[in-house]
Enzyme design. Structure first.
Site, PDB file in Angstrom:
ATOM      1  N   ASP A  31       9.572  46.536  61.286  1.00 41.11           N
ATOM      2  CA  ASP A  31       9.430  45.894  62.599  1.00 41.11           C
ATOM      3  C   ASP A  31       8.150  45.066  62.657  1.00 41.11           C
ATOM      4  O   ASP A  31       8.123  43.977  63.231  1.00 41.11           O
ATOM      5  CB  ASP A  31       9.401  46.953  63.710  1.00 41.11           C
ATOM      6  CG  ASP A  31      10.754  47.614  63.902  1.00 41.11           C
ATOM      7  OD1 ASP A  31      11.743  47.100  63.338  1.00 41.11           O
ATOM      8  OD2 ASP A  31      10.820  48.637  64.601  1.00 41.11           O
ATOM      9  N   ASP A  33       6.546  43.543  60.158  1.00 40.65           N
ATOM     10  CA  ASP A  33       6.681  42.293  59.399  1.00 40.65           C
ATOM     11  C   ASP A  33       7.582  41.300  60.129  1.00 40.65           C
ATOM     12  O   ASP A  33       7.339  40.088  60.116  1.00 40.65           O
ATOM     13  CB  ASP A  33       7.237  42.572  58.002  1.00 40.65           C
ATOM     14  CG  ASP A  33       6.201  43.244  57.107  1.00 40.65           C
ATOM     15  OD1 ASP A  33       5.005  43.159  57.444  1.00 40.65           O
ATOM     16  OD2 ASP A  33       6.585  43.857  56.093  1.00 40.65           O
ATOM     17  N   TYR A  34       8.658  41.834  60.766  1.00 37.21           N
ATOM     18  CA  TYR A  34       9.559  40.952  61.528  1.00 37.21           C
ATOM     19  C   TYR A  34       8.789  40.283  62.666  1.00 37.21           C
ATOM     20  O   TYR A  34       8.872  39.064  62.859  1.00 37.21           O
ATOM     21  CB  TYR A  34      10.746  41.742  62.087  1.00 37.21           C
ATOM     22  CG  TYR A  34      11.695  40.880  62.893  1.00 37.21           C
ATOM     23  CD1 TYR A  34      12.789  40.264  62.294  1.00 37.21           C
ATOM     24  CD2 TYR A  34      11.476  40.643  64.254  1.00 37.21           C
ATOM     25  CE1 TYR A  34      13.641  39.443  63.020  1.00 37.21           C
ATOM     26  CE2 TYR A  34      12.314  39.818  64.992  1.00 37.21           C
ATOM     27  CZ  TYR A  34      13.402  39.228  64.368  1.00 37.21           C
ATOM     28  OH  TYR A  34      14.237  38.405  65.083  1.00 37.21           O
ATOM     29  N   SER A  79      46.443  37.739  77.854  1.00 39.88           N
ATOM     30  CA  SER A  79      46.419  39.164  78.184  1.00 39.88           C
ATOM     31  C   SER A  79      47.456  39.854  77.310  1.00 39.88           C
ATOM     32  O   SER A  79      48.313  39.194  76.708  1.00 39.88           O
ATOM     33  CB  SER A  79      46.782  39.379  79.661  1.00 39.88           C
ATOM     34  OG  SER A  79      45.834  38.786  80.494  1.00 39.88           O
ATOM     35  N   LEU A  80      47.391  41.184  77.248  1.00 40.22           N
ATOM     36  CA  LEU A  80      48.366  41.941  76.460  1.00 40.22           C
ATOM     37  C   LEU A  80      49.260  42.764  77.372  1.00 40.22           C
ATOM     38  O   LEU A  80      48.805  43.294  78.391  1.00 40.22           O
ATOM     39  CB  LEU A  80      47.649  42.877  75.478  1.00 40.22           C
ATOM     40  CG  LEU A  80      46.861  42.225  74.349  1.00 40.22           C
ATOM     41  CD1 LEU A  80      46.213  43.298  73.480  1.00 40.22           C
ATOM     42  CD2 LEU A  80      47.743  41.331  73.497  1.00 40.22           C
ATOM     43  N   LYS A 121      40.829  49.144  71.802  1.00 37.28           N
ATOM     44  CA  LYS A 121      40.826  48.246  72.960  1.00 37.28           C
ATOM     45  C   LYS A 121      39.532  48.509  73.728  1.00 37.28           C
ATOM     46  O   LYS A 121      39.399  49.510  74.419  1.00 37.28           O
ATOM     47  CB  LYS A 121      42.042  48.485  73.845  1.00 37.28           C
ATOM     48  CG  LYS A 121      42.163  47.480  74.986  1.00 37.28           C
ATOM     49  CD  LYS A 121      43.433  47.692  75.781  1.00 37.28           C
ATOM     50  CE  LYS A 121      43.556  46.649  76.876  1.00 37.28           C
ATOM     51  NZ  LYS A 121      42.447  46.691  77.830  1.00 37.28           N
ATOM     52  N   CYS A 409      18.163  83.400  96.998  1.00 32.08           N
ATOM     53  CA  CYS A 409      17.285  84.501  97.436  1.00 32.08           C
ATOM     54  C   CYS A 409      16.512  84.210  98.714  1.00 32.08           C
ATOM     55  O   CYS A 409      15.842  85.096  99.255  1.00 32.08           O
ATOM     56  CB  CYS A 409      16.308  84.865  96.313  1.00 32.08           C
ATOM     57  SG  CYS A 409      15.076  83.570  95.987  1.00 32.08           S
ATOM     58  N   CYS A 422      12.786  77.285  92.633  1.00 35.84           N
ATOM     59  CA  CYS A 422      12.541  78.574  93.276  1.00 35.84           C
ATOM     60  C   CYS A 422      11.571  79.334  92.377  1.00 35.84           C
ATOM     61  O   CYS A 422      11.851  79.549  91.187  1.00 35.84           O
ATOM     62  CB  CYS A 422      13.851  79.350  93.419  1.00 35.84           C
ATOM     63  SG  CYS A 422      13.603  81.067  93.937  1.00 35.84           S
ATOM     64  N   CYS A 428      14.973  86.592  92.157  1.00 31.68           N
ATOM     65  CA  CYS A 428      16.086  85.657  92.371  1.00 31.68           C
ATOM     66  C   CYS A 428      17.195  85.980  91.373  1.00 31.68           C
ATOM     67  O   CYS A 428      17.030  85.797  90.161  1.00 31.68           O
ATOM     68  CB  CYS A 428      15.603  84.221  92.202  1.00 31.68           C
ATOM     69  SG  CYS A 428      16.869  82.999  92.580  1.00 31.68           S
TER      70      CYS A 428
END
Length: 662
Positions: A31, A33-34, A79-80, A121, A409, A422, A428
């Site tokens: 990254d 070097d890019y 469309s299909l 699809k 509780c 809580c 509880c």
């Protein structure tokens, strides 16, 4: 070197890196070097004013367009026709068979036997890209009416996997689908003021946004699957067309199947339905298309659809229904979370009555109110999630009120960040019961025969208020519990006694440290080797452990700071619990330090045993295939992981090949 020449070389180099990273998933450059080359290009373009139309700097502009222009497609985007049952596929197939038989009976040039190509699809927004005779992207457009779409070239260029220049000297229109991945969706929603309701809306809304900078924030992806128009030699088969698309550097999904029979098609439908929720993008079915282009041309079209293709549609992943109520539940950590009670609705083949709402901030951000119609989405989660509301349904609805006391509780609730808790940990019931059940679980202390009902009775009738109290249970008192006879009482005491001899990783997991699962517990034990070392571990030492990030490290440090935590641990040890760690000597092997994924059913190994075997050989076992994967071990019925490994060029081993290597 001439600066214009240098710009041209940098553009070519950076576009090559983008193809490697975004299409092949395997970068040949860091990254750092890019970025260095990218900003060198930016500076040169500013200095010279020379910008190529396919420069990577042209992908994202800080521009707000005044309007969308119209674009007339060279070839119509059809469309299909759709099918939702195999019987409808059968009827379509039979029409194709009948046509083929009649044509071949009367024609000198016979058509080949029927062969179908199956592809996913995608549930996104259809796009049409145009490339000129120099291979430069000149237009990106939406499908629109099929004949005329909207010019979204600037928006399309923000999709980093789309090539801005290709090696082709024929004018070309190529069709694909712009999609939003679940990662991009979740990241966007975590930062957005108004969250997106679903992946499809995320993609469609991004491309139809005049603010191109906003489009870029959504980090869209795309898959391509059809050449709509191409000057020059025509294709003979769909497979030839797909190979052309791939060789020109367009991103393609790795699922392409050839089928000749309905049975084969049925198997593929079942397979894709099974893996559908494991994908990181949405699909809503399969496209089934005839491979032979000449057969397609002779079959032709209806007014709406091509006769040579059909889409098999799955059940909906999303639906709208009414929010009836909100139930507040207490978790093991004391967190009180809202669950939506819904008017029952069918979703992806399941009747959905409940959905998660996360917290009050989430409720407010999504505008959710009692009595409103809500969008519900089901993905990998066991419980679906509410994504938003239908605005027209808000009249007469009520605000969801945040509880002030614990619903279990009655203790006062406290805020920590976006969540409410809580703090009555010992009194509880849901907290204590879930804590005990977790502690006794198979991957924790493995107390055989222990159930949630047993934990509830221990809390209610024997006043168990801590996990250490389990080791103080008395035989006579157990007999007072419902359905506890002498044998069951003794079996439970024996199982509790047996659990005292445990591995350190099981003990660590049993303590219920926030964000520490089974694998993390194992990794921590490998690194620190004793409970004492882990208790003293610094933040820097913790984050050096594989897969332990800032949040997990802080959770561990805070956990061991608690006086009550240390008291419980010391009491468990004094009662005879003996967590031990045996350092396993890792043998030298070809798998040392390698990342391995297992898919399918193996003959000689269960999932647990193959994982243990690989770890003993020094391997890291992963659940998903990526460019960082070194090996995939494939058994019977290997699924999408096998396909992805193949597309990434990862070494795939059979069980026999694996055993030969060790």
């Amino acid at each position: 070197m001439d600066k214009k020449k240098l710009i041209e070389e940098l553009v070519e180099e950076l576009n090559k890196y983008a193809y490697e990273y975004y299409v092949l998933g395997n970068s040949s450059v860091t990254d750092k070097d890019y970025d260095k080359k990218y900003y060198e290009l930016v500076d040169l373009e500013k200095e010279t004013g020379y910008k190529l139309p396919y420069s990577p700097t042209q992908r994202v502009g800080d521009v707000i367009l005044p309007e969308f222009k119209k674009y007339t497609h060279k070839a119509r985007l059809w469309s299909l026709d759709k099918a939702q049952t195999l019987e409808e596929i059968r009827e379509w197939h039979n029409r194709n068979v009948k046509f083929l038989e009649e044509y071949n009976r009367t024609s000198d040039e016979e058509l080949p036997p029927l062969k179908y190509i199956l592809t996913k699809k995608f549930d996104g927004l259809t796009i049409n890209l145009s490339y000129d005779e120099n291979g430069v992207l000149i237009t990106g457009a939406t499908r629109g009416t099929g004949a005329i779409g909207e010019d979204v070239t600037a928006q399309v260029k923000t999709i980093k996997s789309i090539p801005l220049k290709i090696d082709c000297h024929d004018f070309l229109e190529i069709h694909g689908e712009a999609i939003m991945t679940t990662e991009a969706f979740e990241k966007y929603n975590s930062e957005a003021d108004t969250p997106l309701k679903n992946l499809r809306n995320g993609a469609a809304g991004a491309l139809r946004n005049l603010n191109v900078a906003e489009t870029a924030k959504r980090n869209l992806s795309a898959f391509f699957y059809d050449v709509g128009y191409k000057e020059g030699a025509p294709f003979k088969t769909y497979m030839e067309m797909l190979n052309f698309i791939k060789t020109k550097g367009f991103p393609m999904d790795d699922y392409i199947r050839e089928c000749k029979t309905l049975d084969e098609i049925q198997k593929e439908i079942d397979y894709i339905r099974d893996i559908r929720f494991d994908l990181n993008y949405d699909i809503d079915g399969l496209v089934i298309a005839i491979d032979d282009i000449r057969t397609r041309e002779l079959l032709g079209y209806t007014v709406k659809f091509p006769k040579w293709a059909i889409a098999y549609k799955f059940e909906a992943q999303e639906a709208t229904t009414k929010l009836l109520d909100v139930e507040w539940n207490v978790g093991r950590s004391g967190r009180v979370s809202p669950t939506a009670i819904l008017e029952p609705v069918e979703l992806a083949g399941v009747t959905v009555k409940r959905a998660t709402l996360n917290n009050m901030d989430d409720i407010a951000r999504k505008g959710v109110r009692l009595g409103a119609e809500v969008f519900v989405r089901r993905s990998n989660d066991v419980i679906p999630e509410i994504m938003g509301v239908v605005p027209e349904s808000l009249e007469g609805t009520k605000e969801i009120e945040e509880p002030k006391v614990c619903p279990a509780c009655g203790a006062h609730l406290v805020h920590e960040g976006v969540h409410i808790y809580c703090e009555n940990t010992l009194g509880c019931k849901p907290q204590m019961v879930k804590t005990i059940v977790h502690f006794a679980g198979r991957e924790a202390m493995n107390i055989a025969g222990f159930s949630e009902r047993t934990a509830e009775q221990l809390f209610e009738k024997l006043d168990i208020r801590d996990i250490s109290d389990l080791y103080k249970l008395e035989y006579e008192k157990l007999l007072d519990l419902d359905k506890f006879g002498p044998k069951k009482a003794q079996n439970l005491l024996d199982a509790i006694e047996k659990s005292k001899d445990c591995t350190l990783e099981a003990f660590l997991y049993s303590l219920g440290i926030p964000n520490v699962g089974v694998k993390t517990a194992k990794d921590l034990v490998k690194r620190f080797e004793s409970l004492e070392n882990l208790e003293k571990a610094t933040f820097e030492e913790l984050v050096s452990v594989q897969d332990v990030g800032d949040i997990v490290a802080r959770s561990i440090i805070e956990f061991f700071k608690e006086e009550r935590t240390l008291k419980v641990i010391n009491e468990l040890l004094s009662l005879g619990v003996n967590p031990h760690y045996e350092k396993k000597e890792v043998l030298e092997s070809p798998f040392m330090g390698k990342t391995v994924v297992v898919t399918g059913t193996l003959e000689n190994y269960s999932r647990t045993s193959i994982k243990e075997k690989l770890e003993s050989l020094g391997a890291k076992v992963s659940g998903s295939v990526s460019k960082k994967t070194d090996f995939v071990i494939a058994g019977e019925a290997a699924g999408s992981k096998y396909d992805k490994a193949k597309s990434l060029g990862i070494t795939i081993l059979s069980e026999e090949e694996f055993e030969n290597m060790i």
